[in-house]
Design an enzyme around this catalytic site. Structure first.
Site, PDB file in Angstrom:
ATOM      1  N   SER A 100       0.838  -1.195   0.000  1.00 47.79           N
ATOM      2  CA  SER A 100       0.000   0.000   0.000  1.00 47.79           C
ATOM      3  C   SER A 100       0.882   1.257   0.000  1.00 47.79           C
ATOM      4  O   SER A 100       1.667   1.456  -0.924  1.00 47.79           O
ATOM      5  CB  SER A 100      -0.953  -0.035   1.194  1.00 47.79           C
ATOM      6  OG  SER A 100      -1.954   0.933   1.077  1.00 47.79           O
ATOM      7  N   ASP A 196     -10.011  -5.093  -3.898  1.00 46.93           N
ATOM      8  CA  ASP A 196      -9.363  -4.071  -3.077  1.00 46.93           C
ATOM      9  C   ASP A 196     -10.252  -2.837  -3.017  1.00 46.93           C
ATOM     10  O   ASP A 196     -10.550  -2.225  -4.041  1.00 46.93           O
ATOM     11  CB  ASP A 196      -7.998  -3.711  -3.693  1.00 46.93           C
ATOM     12  CG  ASP A 196      -7.133  -2.887  -2.758  1.00 46.93           C
ATOM     13  OD1 ASP A 196      -7.683  -2.050  -2.014  1.00 46.93           O
ATOM     14  OD2 ASP A 196      -5.905  -3.063  -2.785  1.00 46.93           O
ATOM     15  N   HIS A 226      -7.726  -5.665  -0.016  1.00 45.67           N
ATOM     16  CA  HIS A 226      -6.540  -4.832   0.208  1.00 45.67           C
ATOM     17  C   HIS A 226      -5.540  -5.467   1.172  1.00 45.67           C
ATOM     18  O   HIS A 226      -4.343  -5.195   1.078  1.00 45.67           O
ATOM     19  CB  HIS A 226      -6.976  -3.461   0.741  1.00 45.67           C
ATOM     20  CG  HIS A 226      -5.877  -2.455   0.801  1.00 45.67           C
ATOM     21  ND1 HIS A 226      -5.204  -2.018  -0.328  1.00 45.67           N
ATOM     22  CD2 HIS A 226      -5.297  -1.807   1.844  1.00 45.67           C
ATOM     23  CE1 HIS A 226      -4.291  -1.130   0.016  1.00 45.67           C
ATOM     24  NE2 HIS A 226      -4.321  -0.996   1.326  1.00 45.67           N
TER      25      HIS A 226
END
Length: 246
Positions: A100, A196, A226
């Protein structure tokens, strides 16, 4: 698990866990408001240790066991924190594994660490999210609030609301990576889940298209969210690390 140690970094006292072994050292860079005790970081440490591989995980300032206030930090600070730990603890080539926000930080480090970077694995990488995610998605009221009051709060599916500060937005604009050349002469693997809810598949494609390198691959995983932390997801990360030189 490696014991937690600390160094005095540029912004705070920084926590890290380093496993000695053969190189390249695998460096795990966690996401926004995440820390080095997350599922992926701990799993990959055990995976690396079982193979005699050097591994490093760390907490940015305001995250996990590092000192400092989360709300006071920004992308530039957290990238500097990661660089400080890497340079203090490791030697030789590196494989950067960024999850991320850690994917954004990893792209910044590929420029700052130069020839030391031997490979990059991005997991739901979120480059430029302060501008293309937060700012682009703000209402006019939220934009006014963050610029005049210095902070606004956004709901999170993972716990407490996100504090988005004016400093985070303005510093983010100084560290954007999708608006300037992004050469990566080493192998790159990008992993993205189709479910996600935090990073859009368009972001993964934008990063894939923008990286200039001879060996860049993007894989979409149907049904993965995610977190990218189910057993099959972790196995894919392991495979990606091996493919880029691990």
């Amino acid at each position: 698990m490696a014991e937690t140690a600390f160094i005095d970094g540029p912004n705070a006292r920084l926590a890290y866990a380093h496993t000695a072994g053969e190189g390249p050292t695998v460096v795990f860079l966690s996401g926004y408001k995440s820390d080095m005790e997350g599922t992926k970081a701990v799993h990959l440490e055990a995976w690396a240790e079982a193979r005699g591989r050097a591994f490093l995980r760390l907490d940015y300032s305001g995250h996990g066991q590092s000192s400092g206030l989360f709300e006071a930090g920004c992308i530039g600070d957290w990238a500097a924190d990661a660089q400080a730990v890497i340079e203090a603890v490791t030697e030789g080539p590196l494989i950067l594994v960024g999850s991320s926000m850690g994917g954004w930080i990893a792209t910044l480090l590929t420029k700052r660490l130069g020839a030391r970077v031997a490979g990059f694995v991005g997991i739901a990488a979120a480059p430029d999210f302060t501008e293309d995610g937060f700012w682009a998605g703000f209402s006019e009221e939220e934009r006014t609030r963050v610029m005049e009051e210095g902070v606004t709060y956004l709901p999170s599916a993972y716990g407490d609301p996100y504090a988005v500060t004016r400093r985070l937005i303005e510093d983010g604009r100084e560290n954007l990576v999708l608006r300037t050349p992004l050469p990566m002469a080493f192998p790159v693997r990008l992993l993205q889940g189709t479910e996600d809810e935090a990073v859009r598949r368009e972001t993964a494609l934008a990063l894939f298209d923008h990286i200039d390198g001879p060996d860049v691959r993007l894989s979409f995983v149907k049904g993965t969210d995610h977190r990218f932390s189910e057993p099959r997801d972790l196995a894919m990360i392991e495979t990606a690390i091996v493919e880029v030189g691990g």
